[in-house]
Design an enzyme around this catalytic site. Structure first.
Site, mmCIF file in Angstrom:
data_model
loop_
_atom_site.group_PDB
_atom_site.id
_atom_site.type_symbol
_atom_site.label_atom_id
_atom_site.label_comp_id
_atom_site.label_asym_id
_atom_site.label_seq_id
_atom_site.Cartn_x
_atom_site.Cartn_y
_atom_site.Cartn_z
ATOM 1 N N CYS A 28 0.886 -1.167 0.000
ATOM 2 C CA CYS A 28 0.000 0.000 0.000
ATOM 3 C C CYS A 28 0.922 1.216 0.000
ATOM 4 O O CYS A 28 1.748 1.369 0.907
ATOM 5 C CB CYS A 28 -0.869 -0.021 1.253
ATOM 6 N N CYS A 50 -0.631 3.613 -6.467
ATOM 7 C CA CYS A 50 -1.596 3.044 -5.509
ATOM 8 C C CYS A 50 -1.787 1.624 -5.997
ATOM 9 O O CYS A 50 -2.012 1.406 -7.203
ATOM 10 C CB CYS A 50 -2.915 3.806 -5.555
#
Ligand code: DGL
Length: 263
Positions: free
Chosen positions: A76, A184
Site C-alpha cells: 500500500c 496506488c
C-alpha cells in the site's frame, strides 16, 4: 527472533489493491507461502489523517507478527509513506512499495515521471523525496485521486473511465511525462484502462520491483523457498467473496482460505 525459511510472508493493504503484489510474488517467488490482510472495512486510507492511518497500520502489523511471518510487504503506497514512523519499532523485516517504485525510476534513469496515487501519498511528497535523495534532477509530477481506490475496492468498474480521465487531466496540467507510476496498488487492476486513455505512455506497476527486492533479501539471508507451490491465505475486514472474484480477474492462484477478520 531469527527468521526461518519455512515462515510465511505477510502482505498487507487497505483493501484489495495488494493483490497486485501477490500476483507479482506468485511469478517471482512461487514457493513462498503468503498471508494477506486487506482492510476493506476501512478503505480508503488515502482520505484519512496520519494518526488514524497509523492506528490501523499498527493493528495490521500486530496481526502479521502474531502470525510469525518472516517478512512483511507493505503493498500500500499510502502506508509506505509512513514507513519511517512504524518500521523501526518492529522486529520483522518490512518492505515498502514506494521504495520499490522510486527505485525503478532511478534504475531506468528516467528524466521525468508522473505519479498517480491517493491524495495522502501525493501530499506527503514521498515519491519525490525518495527519488530526489538519489537524483535531484528528475522531474516528478503528481496527481492525487481521492476516489479510485474506493471505486475499485467496491467493484464499481463502470465509474473507472470517467475517473481516470479526470486524474490524467490533472496530471497533464503539470507536464507530459512518458512514464507514469501507478502509485496506488489498486490502480494496476485497471492498468489496461490507463493505457487506453494515454496511448504511448508507459505505466509502471511497482509490484514487480517490490517482489524483486524481496527475492534479493530472501536470497541474501538464505530464506528463499525454492519449492514450486505455495499456500495463499487471505483475510479481510470486508467481503471475502469479492477477494475471490478479484483473484480470478487478476489470474491469481485460487486462495487456500478466504476469511473475514475485523481489526
Ligand atoms: N492500495 C492503497 C495504496 O496503494 C490504497 C489506498 C487507500 O486505501 O486509499 O495507496
Amino acid at each position: 527472533m531469527t527468521a526461518k525459511r519455512s515462515q510465511k510472508i505477510g502482505v498487507l493493504d487497505s483493501g484489495v489493491g495488494g493483490l497486485t503484489v501477490v500476483r507479482a510474488m506468485q511469478q517471482l517467488l512461487p514457493g513462498e507461502d503468503v498471508i494477506y490482510f486487506g482492510d476493506s472495512a476501512n478503505v480508503p486510507y488515502g482520505n484519512k489523517d496520519r494518526s488514524e492511518i497509523l492506528a490501523l497500520m499498527n493493528k495490521i502489523l500486530d496481526f502479521m507478527e502474531e502470525n510469525e511471518v518472516k517478512a512483511i510487504a507493505v503493498a500500500c503506497n499510502t502506508l509506505s509513506t509512513l514507513y519511517d514512523v512504524y518500521a523501526p519499532a518492529r522486529k520483522t523485516k518490512i518492505f515498502s512499495i514506494v521504495e520499490a517504485g522510486a527505485g525503478r525510476v532511478l534504475e531506468d534513469k528516467l528524466p521525468e515521471v508522473g505519479i498517480v496515487a491517493t491524495d495522502f501519498t501525493i501530499k506527503t511528497g514521498w515519491y519525490a523525496k525518495l527519488i530526489h535523495e538519489k537524483d535531484p534532477s528528475v522531474k516528478v509530477y503528481g496527481a492525487g485521486n481521492h476516489m479510485l481506490a474506493t471505486i475499485l475496492d467496491h467493484g464499481r468498474f463502470d465509474e473507472v473511465p470517467e475517473n481516470l480521465k479526470q486524474n490524467l487531466a490533472d496530471l497533464w496540467k503539470q507536464g507530459r511525462p512518458d512514464h507514469i507510476i501507478l502509485g496506488c496498488t489498486h490502480y494496476p487492476i485497471v492498468k489496461d484502462q490507463f493505457e487506453e486513455q494515454a496511448p504511448g505512455v508507459t505505466f509502471i506497476d511497482p509490484a514487480f520491483e517490490m517482489a524483486k527486492n524481496m527475492k534479493k533479501w530472501l536470497e541474501e539471508n538464505d530464506l528463499l523457498r525454492r519449492k514450486k507451490t505455495h499456500h495463499l491465505d487471505i483475510f479481510t475486514s470486508g467481503d471475502p467473496a469479492y477477494y475471490g472474484e478479484l483473484c480470478r480477474r487478476l489470474k491469481i492462484q485460487k486462495p487456500d482460505s478466504l476469511s473475514q477478520k475485523s481489526l
